[in-house]
Design a protein around this motif. Structure first.
Motif, PDB file in Angstrom:
ATOM      1  N   PHE A 134       0.840  -1.194   0.000  1.00 52.26           N
ATOM      2  CA  PHE A 134       0.000   0.000   0.000  1.00 52.26           C
ATOM      3  C   PHE A 134       0.877   1.246   0.000  1.00 52.26           C
ATOM      4  O   PHE A 134       1.967   1.254   0.581  1.00 52.26           O
ATOM      5  N   CYS A 135       0.358   2.292  -0.618  1.00 55.97           N
ATOM      6  CA  CYS A 135       1.002   3.604  -0.581  1.00 55.97           C
ATOM      7  C   CYS A 135       0.559   4.308   0.701  1.00 55.97           C
ATOM      8  O   CYS A 135      -0.636   4.361   1.008  1.00 55.97           O
ATOM      9  N   LEU A 136       1.515   4.850   1.437  1.00 53.37           N
ATOM     10  CA  LEU A 136       1.209   5.517   2.710  1.00 53.37           C
ATOM     11  C   LEU A 136       0.930   7.007   2.511  1.00 53.37           C
ATOM     12  O   LEU A 136       0.961   7.785   3.465  1.00 53.37           O
ATOM     13  N   ASP A 169       8.894   3.521  -4.178  1.00 49.12           N
ATOM     14  CA  ASP A 169       8.950   4.281  -5.430  1.00 49.12           C
ATOM     15  C   ASP A 169       7.553   4.169  -6.041  1.00 49.12           C
ATOM     16  O   ASP A 169       7.210   3.156  -6.631  1.00 49.12           O
ATOM     17  N   CYS A 170       6.719   5.201  -5.822  1.00 50.91           N
ATOM     18  CA  CYS A 170       5.290   5.073  -6.162  1.00 50.91           C
ATOM     19  C   CYS A 170       4.870   6.127  -7.191  1.00 50.91           C
ATOM     20  O   CYS A 170       5.203   7.307  -7.066  1.00 50.91           O
ATOM     21  N   SER A 171       4.116   5.659  -8.189  1.00 52.51           N
ATOM     22  CA  SER A 171       3.571   6.566  -9.219  1.00 52.51           C
ATOM     23  C   SER A 171       2.046   6.562  -9.189  1.00 52.51           C
ATOM     24  O   SER A 171       1.394   6.691 -10.229  1.00 52.51           O
ATOM     25  N   CYS A 172       1.463   6.407  -7.991  1.00 49.82           N
ATOM     26  CA  CYS A 172       0.004   6.465  -7.881  1.00 49.82           C
ATOM     27  C   CYS A 172      -0.451   7.914  -8.132  1.00 49.82           C
ATOM     28  O   CYS A 172       0.359   8.839  -8.059  1.00 49.82           O
ATOM     29  N   PRO A 173      -1.733   8.121  -8.464  1.00 49.22           N
ATOM     30  CA  PRO A 173      -2.186   9.476  -8.789  1.00 49.22           C
ATOM     31  C   PRO A 173      -1.858  10.489  -7.690  1.00 49.22           C
ATOM     32  O   PRO A 173      -1.442  11.610  -7.974  1.00 49.22           O
ATOM     33  N   LYS A 174      -2.006  10.085  -6.413  1.00 49.43           N
ATOM     34  CA  LYS A 174      -1.766  11.029  -5.315  1.00 49.43           C
ATOM     35  C   LYS A 174      -0.275  11.422  -5.249  1.00 49.43           C
ATOM     36  O   LYS A 174       0.062  12.605  -5.113  1.00 49.43           O
ATOM     37  N   CYS A 175       0.603  10.418  -5.327  1.00 43.79           N
ATOM     38  CA  CYS A 175       2.042  10.726  -5.259  1.00 43.79           C
ATOM     39  C   CYS A 175       2.454  11.603  -6.445  1.00 43.79           C
ATOM     40  O   CYS A 175       3.198  12.566  -6.288  1.00 43.79           O
ATOM     41  N   LYS A 176       1.959  11.250  -7.648  1.00 42.39           N
ATOM     42  CA  LYS A 176       2.299  12.044  -8.831  1.00 42.39           C
ATOM     43  C   LYS A 176       1.836  13.492  -8.651  1.00 42.39           C
ATOM     44  O   LYS A 176       2.591  14.433  -8.881  1.00 42.39           O
TER      45      LYS A 176
HETATM   46 ZN   LIG Z   1       1.582   6.631  -3.943  1.00 41.66          ZN
END
Ligand SMILES: [Zn+2]
Length: 657
Positions: A134-136, A169-176
């Protein structure tokens, strides 16, 4: 900052990841039998389960009853475990999974970490396993806060063990979107990695602050399978460190001493976490050899930590007698020496700067080869040392070693130069020689030939008058005026390519001196070849001899020397309030007995062991503990000498001053 002075010494980490289709969960659980078995095994703390990697709960949640394991037969399994243990003064920190949860990953795919390719990170849909992160940086954090609030309000909570919390290393919409909003380029990998570290740090700090609104004093730990220099600046989020390191589970036998020797230089108490499994977590119905478990637990207390042994409770909840006979066989021995293993301060003479201080690595799989090589060599030579980062106080050490993977920054150069000017001693290897004027060499770049050969002058390191290969590429240097050359670098005929090669491996020596291999100027020694990395790769004895001789040139009175074979593990701690040191001698031999893992099985007693000591305060008495048998201390030219007629598996020795 932690207020914990001493962690419980004899802990268990009880896994309980149980698939939804497994029946009769907790059916045979008997709280009295559970706690009595732990007490008999000498266990004084056990981490038990609120929520597992399959996503199930083992307590009667009102907040999320749909997540309670569907076949749970003891509705408050966790609460009953805690109650029974507390009656016997056994602590029970509570385990909560963070980044892996099988059920939740299906329900909330929008919370998952997204890879650069656009795919969700982790286990593919038709493969076995719950390894989906999961992305935190998502509303999952709110889920976790509500969850931990309920746990702390519903159950007596000694601590929270958050498992699987690592920077991603996350490219989810929120991180982007967050990176773009800060004018960062999310298509750049390093930018994402740095952002992921920020996300993790913010999660941990926020969560610890939130927990403090619910519990004043429960312990808090976030597990990522490795503790290293990146944790120095994160210590405020933790109450202590748990060094997960199962030698048979992918960590090997070098990870723990390397990590513990670093962690003990930080501000928090730590424990070493191994497992009772033959291999790793989830290995049901397997049992580690007792000798191996002894070695791993006694190594942890020898290095100043507490112990934790990983186990997994069977789904029916019935605690395994065989497992706790094994754990008890070790923990009852630890219990007997507990007075000599608490509130200790390691006694050291050498600091080894770790290349991890520059990489701030987060995993246990990419440990620097040079610091592992340093641990092997210094351990085999009985030296007392820490692994240190750039914030360490160099003045605490008589000698600093800068391993061959390190590029010396201007800041590090200035600190090392002033350390040496104040009387400190320094050994630098290979490219660490660039940018250190105190070494008295001119650094010219990587050596032209690989390999090169080392040829000592005047019997240095006890080596014969012959060339000795060092396979890895070293450096080309020249000696400045006033610098003494102790060994030369000899060139190869040519590097091995399709155009020119000779025989099966590297070409032979030309006999031509290319430059110095070992130099000394005042308190500084430089080795132009990467002996530490080389020793980690295939352990040529001459590499150890050269490093050992360099140390002996600078440290004339080593704290500890023995006549034992190289496998003997030694460590010394101080208990200042008792006016004594405590010496640990561990006589165990990990062997590569199988393709997959090293095994410790047999005990081969050592006879006529001599230990020579030069401790900061001279000792007046030596006593084997817990036996209470005094052994004579004699004075010699080399130091204070203790002799043991026989050493079986291990010995703790109280050294009174
Ligand atoms: Zn993320």
């Amino acid at each position: 900052m932690s207020t914990i002075e001493q962690l419980r010494l004899r802990q268990v980490h009880l896994d309980f990841h149980t698939a939804g289709m497994v029946e009769n969960i907790g059916l045979d659980f008997d709280p009295e039998e559970f706690a009595q078995t732990l007490e008999d095994a000498g266990v004084d703390s056990i981490t038990c389960f609120a929520r597992c990697h399959h996503g199930y709960l083992y307590y009667p949640s009102k907040l999320m009853p749909e997540r309670i394991h569907p076949n749970l037969k003891r509705p408050n399994l966790l609460g009953e475990q805690i109650e029974a243990c507390h009656k016997r003064n056994i602590r029970v920190p509570i385990y909560i999974t963070v980044q892996w949860d099988q059920m939740l990953a299906e329900q909330h795919p929008e919370w998952r970490v997204i890879e650069e390719s656009g795919k969700p990170e982790g286990t593919q849909p038709y493969h076995a396993g719950f390894y989906r992160r999961f992305c935190l940086n998502t509303p999952y954090v709110d889920f976790l806060k509500a969850h931990v609030k309920e746990v702390i309000e519903m159950l007596p909570t000694d601590g929270i063990f958050w498992d699987i919390v690592a920077p991603m290393d996350c490219s989810c919409p929120k991180c982007k979107a967050d990176m773009i909003a800060r004018n960062l380029d999310p298509s750049d990998k390093q930018t994402r990695v740095d952002f992921g570290k920020e996300v993790e740090a913010k999660f941990m700090r926020d969560m610890t602050a939130y927990i403090r609104t619910l519990s004043k004093d429960c312990t808090v730990f976030y597990n990522a399978g490795h503790i290293g220099p990146r944790h120095r600046d994160l210590q405020d989020a933790y109450t202590h460190f748990e060094l997960e390191s199962l030698p048979s589970g992918g960590w090997g036998y070098m990870h723990f001493p390397l990590t513990a020797r670093y962690a003990r230089t930080l501000d928090l108490p730590f424990l070493g976490m191994t497992g009772k499994f033959h291999t790793s977590w989830g290995d049901f119905h397997s049992y580690k050899n007792q000798a191996a478990l002894e070695y791993e637990c006694f190594q942890s207390v020898a290095l100043g930590g507490s112990c934790s042994i990983g186990d997994q409770l069977p789904p029916n909840g019935k605690i395994c007698k065989t497992t706790y006979e094994l754990i008890g066989s070790v923990y009852n021995q630890i219990k007997a020496v507990e007075p000599w293993c608490t509130k200790v301060k390691p006694v050291t003479q050498i600091g080894v700067i770790t290349p991890e201080a520059f990489t701030l690595a987060s995993g246990h799989n990419a440990l620097p080869k040079s610091s592992q090589g340093a641990v092997r060599i210094l351990q085999e030579l009985d030296h007392q040392y820490d692994i240190i980062d750039l914030q360490a106080d160099f003045a605490d050490y008589e000698l600093i070693i800068v391993p061959d993977e390190i590029t010396v920054t201007d800041e590090l150069r200035d600190r090392l130069e002033s350390y040496v000017a104040d009387g400190g001693k320094l050994i630098a290897l290979d490219k660490a020689g660039d940018n250190l004027p105190c070494l008295g060499i001119k650094y010219e770049g990587p050596s032209e030939y690989c390999p090169n050969f080392l040829h000592v002058r005047e019997g240095f390191a006890g080596l014969p008058d012959a060339d000795h290969v060092v396979y890895e590429q070293g450096s080309q240097v020249s000696a400045c005026d006033g610098t003494t050359v102790l060994a030369d670098t000899i060139g190869s005929t040519f590097n091995r390519t399709w155009e020119h090669y000779c025989s099966h491996r590297h070409s032979p020596s030309t006999g031509e001196v290319l430059g110095p291999a070992v130099t000394i100027k005042d308190n500084c020694i430089y080795l132009s070849q990467p002996h530490l990395t080389q020793y980690q790769l295939n352990a040529p004895r001459w590499c150890k001899q050269v490093v050992g001789a360099a140390i002996d040139e600078l440290i004339t009175r080593p704290m500890l020397k023995t006549n034992a074979p190289s496998h003997l593990f030694t460590a010394i701690n101080e208990q200042a309030d008792q006016s004594r040191y405590v010496m640990h001698l561990l006589n165990y031999v990990p062997q590569l007995k199988s393709e997959q893992i090293e095994i410790v099985e047999d005990i081969i007693p050592l006879h006529d062991l001599t230990v020579t000591l030069n401790l900061p305060k001279p000792i007046t008495r030596a006593t084997l503990v817990p036996e209470g048998v005094e052994v004579p201390v004699t004075e010699s030219e080399e130091g204070q000498v203790i002799q043991l007629a026989k050493l079986n598996n291990k010995q703790v020795i109280e050294l009174t001053y």
